[in-house]
Design a protein around this motif. Structure first.
Motif, PDB file in Angstrom:
ATOM      1  N   ASN A  66      84.671  18.870  24.594  1.00 52.40           N
ATOM      2  CA  ASN A  66      84.290  20.291  24.613  1.00 52.40           C
ATOM      3  C   ASN A  66      85.505  21.176  24.367  1.00 52.40           C
ATOM      4  O   ASN A  66      85.925  21.929  25.241  1.00 52.40           O
ATOM      5  N   ARG A  67      86.064  21.081  23.177  1.00 59.24           N
ATOM      6  CA  ARG A  67      87.296  21.816  22.893  1.00 59.24           C
ATOM      7  C   ARG A  67      87.098  23.329  22.905  1.00 59.24           C
ATOM      8  O   ARG A  67      88.045  24.070  23.151  1.00 59.24           O
ATOM      9  N   ARG A  68      85.911  23.790  22.612  1.00 53.96           N
ATOM     10  CA  ARG A  68      85.683  25.228  22.529  1.00 53.96           C
ATOM     11  C   ARG A  68      84.934  25.793  23.732  1.00 53.96           C
ATOM     12  O   ARG A  68      84.811  27.013  23.846  1.00 53.96           O
ATOM     13  N   ASP A  69      84.427  24.932  24.581  1.00 51.43           N
ATOM     14  CA  ASP A  69      83.628  25.402  25.721  1.00 51.43           C
ATOM     15  C   ASP A  69      84.505  25.630  26.944  1.00 51.43           C
ATOM     16  O   ASP A  69      85.497  24.930  27.159  1.00 51.43           O
ATOM     17  N   LYS A  70      84.118  26.598  27.755  1.00 53.83           N
ATOM     18  CA  LYS A  70      84.801  26.803  29.029  1.00 53.83           C
ATOM     19  C   LYS A  70      84.485  25.635  29.963  1.00 53.83           C
ATOM     20  O   LYS A  70      83.383  25.094  29.946  1.00 53.83           O
ATOM     21  N   LEU A  71      85.466  25.284  30.778  1.00 53.92           N
ATOM     22  CA  LEU A  71      85.279  24.198  31.746  1.00 53.92           C
ATOM     23  C   LEU A  71      84.802  24.804  33.057  1.00 53.92           C
ATOM     24  O   LEU A  71      85.521  25.569  33.704  1.00 53.92           O
ATOM     25  N   THR A  72      83.585  24.469  33.441  1.00 55.48           N
ATOM     26  CA  THR A  72      82.940  25.141  34.572  1.00 55.48           C
ATOM     27  C   THR A  72      82.911  24.318  35.853  1.00 55.48           C
ATOM     28  O   THR A  72      82.557  24.848  36.900  1.00 55.48           O
ATOM     29  N   ALA A  73      83.256  23.042  35.791  1.00 53.51           N
ATOM     30  CA  ALA A  73      83.191  22.187  36.985  1.00 53.51           C
ATOM     31  C   ALA A  73      84.525  21.477  37.159  1.00 53.51           C
ATOM     32  O   ALA A  73      84.731  20.374  36.627  1.00 53.51           O
TER      33      ALA A  73
END
Length: 383
Positions: A66-73
């Motif tokens: 997930n290079r472009r997604d925010k890390l939420t956990a």
């Protein structure tokens, strides 16, 4: 922005009584004594480091997917094992903060203390304490302010750094060397010597950001972090450290700008800030504006930029000043210099009847130009 000062000494959480001895303390009293305890502690350290490595590997795999997604956990990676590794990574005899808790005292009930600390972090009950202000002398005779954090703040900060490092290592650019794993001052100096000696570099811009750690915009910093981190609990932890303030001579001083100098997490926060303010901008400027060679080396807030053409160096300097101003920073007027230095500098200056190229300092070294069959760079230690 101006500091808000409170004259009353803040109430500092009283040291918790260690009612239950840790497993390490219990085994220390068994037959075998100090030797057995040392072996146990070594085993626990190894297991804790392995747990950190596993957590970082899982985070790294997530980043790759997930290079472009925010890390939420992310906060669930902050386990007792990770906290324990952070604790053992601290300096054993460091001066205590406002909590007056020492490493040795905390270790007496380590497992109980860490379990309680993790519970408070996970539930949001954890509270950051102000740092204790102290001063250390600078080479120029002035005093550098440092903040000594409370022991548990150091532990949690180190654990968060361990969690965030694999995320930002995938983001940071190659010419950034300061306070990153497997990168050091000598590698930065080697990269600088190679770049100046092998590329068509004739001018060097020695940049010094004035009072960087004091002038960092906290609001911009949080925006930069939120660009990649979507776990609100991690965001709140960082915000707590930024706003905890410092305790100096009985006064609590809280500012809306700057990062806590001396804090475990400050180097990472500085790199994040400069990654967005400086590194990405420099990378784009070099691609869009430069026609000649450009070499960049940055170590924390110290940066050297080499140019083939003087007019491009001057344009870069003007553009950099405008860029930094947008984010509350400025170059030091007396410590920022553009000098003739590089492959053709000796010959050019000789033609003009000038002396040898000037030297410049970088990371405690003086960088000198010496004439050989091929132009080269010599690094000598500053006394």
């Amino acid at each position: 922005m101006s500091a808000r000062e409170k004259s009353d000494l803040p109430k500092v959480a009283e040291k918790r009584a260690n009612k239950v001895a840790s497993a390490a303390a219990e085994l220390a009293e068994r037959r075998g004594g100090a030797k057995e305890n040392a072996e146990l502690q070594s085993t626990v350290r190894t297991q804790s480091r392995a747990a950190v490595s596993q957590a970082q590997s899982r985070i790294r795999e997530t980043v790759i997917r997930n290079r472009r997604d925010k890390l939420t956990a992310l906060l669930h990676h902050l386990t007792v094992d990770v906290l324990r590794a952070s604790f053992f990574g601290l300096k054993k005899f460091a001066a205590p903060g406002v909590d007056e808790m020492t490493w040795t005292e905390y270790a007496k009930g380590l497992e109980e203390n860490l379990a309680d600390l993790r519970s408070r972090v996970q539930t949001g009950a954890y509270r950051a304490l102000p740092s204790r202000r102290t001063y250390i002398p600078k080479p120029d005779g002035r005093q550098r302010p440092l903040g000594i954090a409370a022991l548990e703040d150091k532990i949690v900060q180190a654990a968060v750094v361990a969690i965030l490092t694999p995320i930002y290592e995938a983001e940071f650019l190659g010419f950034s060397y300061g306070f990153r794993p497997k990168r050091n001052q000598h590698q930065a100096l080697d990269a600088l010597a190679f770049g100046i000696g092998r590329r068509r570099i004739n001018w060097v811009l020695d940049c010094d950001v004035q009072s960087f750690f004091d002038k960092v915009s906290q609001s911009w910093l949080m925006r930069f972090i939120e660009h990649r981190i979507g776990d609100r609990r991690i965001i709140r932890l960082i915000a707590k450290w930024l706003t905890a303030g410092v305790l100096e001579q009985g006064r609590l001083i809280v500012t809306e700008e700057g990062t806590p100098q001396g804090a475990v997490i400050s180097p990472l926060l500085a790199n994040i800030y400069l990654h967005y303010v400086y590194d990405l901008w420099v990378h784009q400027w070099r691609q869009r504006c430069a026609r000649g060679d450009v070499v960049v080396v940055r170590y924390a807030d110290d940066t050297i930029v080499g140019f083939e053409h003087r007019h491009e160096a001057e344009q870069f300097l003007a553009d950099l000043k405008a860029r930094l101003a947008r984010f509350g920073l400025a170059l030091h007027p007396d410590k920022t210099r553009l000098i003739e230095f590089g492959r053709c500098a000796i010959a050019n200056r000789r033609t003009q009847g000038l002396g040898k190229p000037e030297s410049f300092d970088f990371l405690g070294f003086s960088v000198l130009q010496r004439h050989m069959e091929r132009s080269s760079v010599e690094l000598t230690t500053v006394s």
